[in-house]
Scaffold this motif. Sequence first.
Motif, mmCIF file in Angstrom:
data_model
loop_
_atom_site.group_PDB
_atom_site.id
_atom_site.type_symbol
_atom_site.label_atom_id
_atom_site.label_comp_id
_atom_site.label_asym_id
_atom_site.label_seq_id
_atom_site.Cartn_x
_atom_site.Cartn_y
_atom_site.Cartn_z
ATOM 1 N N VAL A 1 -47.561 -10.638 -94.206
ATOM 2 C CA VAL A 1 -47.604 -10.634 -95.694
ATOM 3 C C VAL A 1 -46.624 -10.839 -96.341
ATOM 4 N N THR A 2 -45.669 -9.801 -95.918
ATOM 5 C CA THR A 2 -44.345 -9.998 -97.022
ATOM 6 C C THR A 2 -43.618 -11.280 -96.926
ATOM 7 N N HIS A 3 -43.645 -11.973 -95.793
ATOM 8 C CA HIS A 3 -43.239 -13.140 -95.795
ATOM 9 C C HIS A 3 -44.048 -14.175 -96.831
ATOM 10 N N LEU A 4 -45.313 -14.080 -96.479
ATOM 11 C CA LEU A 4 -46.386 -15.138 -97.348
ATOM 12 C C LEU A 4 -46.068 -14.793 -98.664
ATOM 13 N N THR A 5 -46.246 -13.482 -99.011
ATOM 14 C CA THR A 5 -46.265 -13.194 -100.598
ATOM 15 C C THR A 5 -44.726 -13.456 -101.019
ATOM 16 N N GLY A 6 -43.907 -13.084 -100.322
ATOM 17 C CA GLY A 6 -42.331 -13.182 -101.007
ATOM 18 C C GLY A 6 -41.736 -14.754 -100.919
ATOM 19 N N GLN A 7 -42.138 -15.419 -99.798
ATOM 20 C CA GLN A 7 -41.265 -16.509 -99.518
ATOM 21 C C GLN A 7 -42.230 -17.722 -99.688
ATOM 22 N N ALA A 8 -43.554 -17.588 -99.551
ATOM 23 C CA ALA A 8 -44.403 -18.932 -99.415
ATOM 24 C C ALA A 8 -45.217 -18.788 -100.532
ATOM 25 N N GLY A 9 -45.244 -17.869 -101.439
ATOM 26 C CA GLY A 9 -45.828 -18.093 -102.763
ATOM 27 C C GLY A 9 -47.369 -17.666 -102.725
ATOM 28 N N ILE A 10 -47.949 -17.088 -101.587
ATOM 29 C CA ILE A 10 -49.279 -16.907 -101.536
ATOM 30 C C ILE A 10 -49.630 -15.868 -102.237
ATOM 31 N N ARG A 11 -50.740 -15.863 -102.968
ATOM 32 C CA ARG A 11 -51.594 -14.710 -103.652
ATOM 33 C C ARG A 11 -52.772 -14.624 -103.494
ATOM 34 N N GLN A 12 -53.117 -15.418 -102.619
ATOM 35 C CA GLN A 12 -54.526 -14.813 -101.925
ATOM 36 C C GLN A 12 -54.864 -14.698 -100.518
ATOM 37 N N TYR A 13 -55.443 -13.715 -100.313
ATOM 38 C CA TYR A 13 -55.611 -13.279 -98.749
ATOM 39 C C TYR A 13 -57.174 -13.261 -98.487
ATOM 40 N N LEU A 14 -57.740 -13.881 -97.278
ATOM 41 C CA LEU A 14 -58.868 -13.664 -97.070
ATOM 42 C C LEU A 14 -58.882 -12.739 -95.678
ATOM 43 N N ASP A 15 -59.067 -11.405 -95.338
ATOM 44 C CA ASP A 15 -58.703 -10.543 -94.412
ATOM 45 C C ASP A 15 -59.837 -10.504 -93.311
ATOM 46 N N ILE A 16 -60.382 -11.000 -92.328
ATOM 47 C CA ILE A 16 -61.318 -10.840 -91.803
ATOM 48 C C ILE A 16 -61.077 -10.038 -90.405
ATOM 49 N N VAL B 1 -54.849 -20.030 -99.675
ATOM 50 C CA VAL B 1 -55.359 -18.806 -99.227
ATOM 51 C C VAL B 1 -54.724 -18.772 -97.719
ATOM 52 N N ALA B 2 -54.127 -17.461 -97.565
ATOM 53 C CA ALA B 2 -53.968 -16.908 -96.133
ATOM 54 C C ALA B 2 -55.110 -16.491 -95.411
ATOM 55 N N VAL B 3 -55.590 -16.902 -94.516
ATOM 56 C CA VAL B 3 -56.722 -16.374 -93.719
ATOM 57 C C VAL B 3 -56.306 -15.660 -92.496
ATOM 58 N N MET B 4 -56.504 -14.279 -92.536
ATOM 59 C CA MET B 4 -55.992 -13.127 -91.673
ATOM 60 C C MET B 4 -57.210 -13.099 -90.814
ATOM 61 N N MET B 5 -56.693 -13.258 -89.447
ATOM 62 C CA MET B 5 -57.646 -13.091 -88.390
ATOM 63 C C MET B 5 -56.943 -12.170 -87.195
ATOM 64 N N LEU B 6 -56.530 -10.892 -87.673
ATOM 65 C CA LEU B 6 -55.724 -10.238 -86.482
ATOM 66 C C LEU B 6 -56.780 -9.414 -85.642
ATOM 67 N N GLY B 7 -56.622 -9.742 -84.540
ATOM 68 C CA GLY B 7 -57.554 -8.976 -83.385
ATOM 69 C C GLY B 7 -58.828 -9.136 -83.746
ATOM 70 N N ILE B 8 -59.493 -10.284 -84.071
ATOM 71 C CA ILE B 8 -60.877 -10.609 -84.318
ATOM 72 C C ILE B 8 -61.375 -11.508 -83.218
ATOM 73 N N LEU B 9 -60.476 -12.627 -83.229
ATOM 74 C CA LEU B 9 -61.331 -13.806 -82.404
ATOM 75 C C LEU B 9 -61.579 -13.179 -80.913
ATOM 76 N N ASN B 10 -60.773 -12.246 -80.452
ATOM 77 C CA ASN B 10 -60.927 -11.778 -78.992
ATOM 78 C C ASN B 10 -62.418 -11.080 -78.906
ATOM 79 N N PHE B 11 -63.009 -10.972 -80.153
ATOM 80 C CA PHE B 11 -64.504 -10.523 -79.856
ATOM 81 C C PHE B 11 -65.513 -11.581 -79.853
ATOM 82 N N ILE B 12 -64.893 -12.903 -80.197
ATOM 83 C CA ILE B 12 -65.921 -14.053 -80.017
ATOM 84 C C ILE B 12 -65.494 -14.740 -78.522
ATOM 85 N N LEU B 13 -66.525 -14.213 -77.882
ATOM 86 C CA LEU B 13 -66.195 -14.583 -76.511
ATOM 87 C C LEU B 13 -66.330 -15.980 -75.982
ATOM 88 N N ASP B 14 -66.808 -16.913 -76.812
ATOM 89 C CA ASP B 14 -66.812 -18.281 -76.438
ATOM 90 C C ASP B 14 -65.587 -19.008 -77.228
#
Length: 268
Positions: free
Chosen positions: A66-81, A156-169
């Motif tokens: 998030v530090t990189h995306l906000t400070g260097q890539a100019g991202i101002r929107q996050y979808l944290d799933i 938008v930065a789509v954040m999917m930290l440790g979540i797809l491992n709960f989608i078994l397929d």
Amino acid sequence: MSEQSGQEPGERTANHIAHNARVWDYWLGGKDHYEVDEQVGDQVTSMYPSIGEVARADRAFLGRAVTHLTGQAGIRQYLDIGTGLPTAENTHEVAQRIAPDSRVVYVDNDPIVLTHARVLLTSTDEGATSYVDADARDPAAILRAASGTLDLGRPVAVMMLGILNFILDTAEATSIVRHLLDAVPSGSHLVLTHPTLELGGEGNEAAMRFWNENATPPITARGRAEIEGFLDGLDILEPGLVSCACWRTDGADEGPLVAQFGVVARKP
């Protein structure tokens, strides 16, 4: 993640079954968990002693990404799933410290997370923070709700930290990622972490099997090739798909190698 039941949050709380969000909180040293979460967490730790290091490395990766995306890539929107229970250095805290006008939508469907998020996930006056009670398996519903806070016509930065491992397929997990990224424009990013039996994680197999027999939701590990499939069509930022403990550290920040892949990729 469980399917929506139509019950009120309090009615959906099951304190007799260990749940990932609460066990993760326990591993991070938090207080928002039950005795059953401690019991399962301790058993997993006895089988896979580095699990606490995985939890801490995943959280530190979030901060660096998030530090990189906000400070260097100019991202101002996050979808944290799959945000989990609020703790120190949440996505909006990191982003809004750098750019106070950052807007963050958190998504989870665990009732205890919902209760805490409503109280703790507050925003700067210039930005916005909101919470969506939704299932990761329903990206259309997530996007509809998120559009009340985020402008999906802007990156938008789509954040999917440790979540797809709960989608078994894996095909379903890939479809979810595609649906989300198809809805956001060029310049958007995917931020992903995922447990693996590679990177020295072979000992985690028995611990995952124990988890699936005693806790919820069930979990799966994936290898490098499977995770790379989530990244098709994206430009992967350096240093690529690596242990999340090794992603853009300055040396002092780098902890022990953990069996959790981390990656940030940009939609061209």
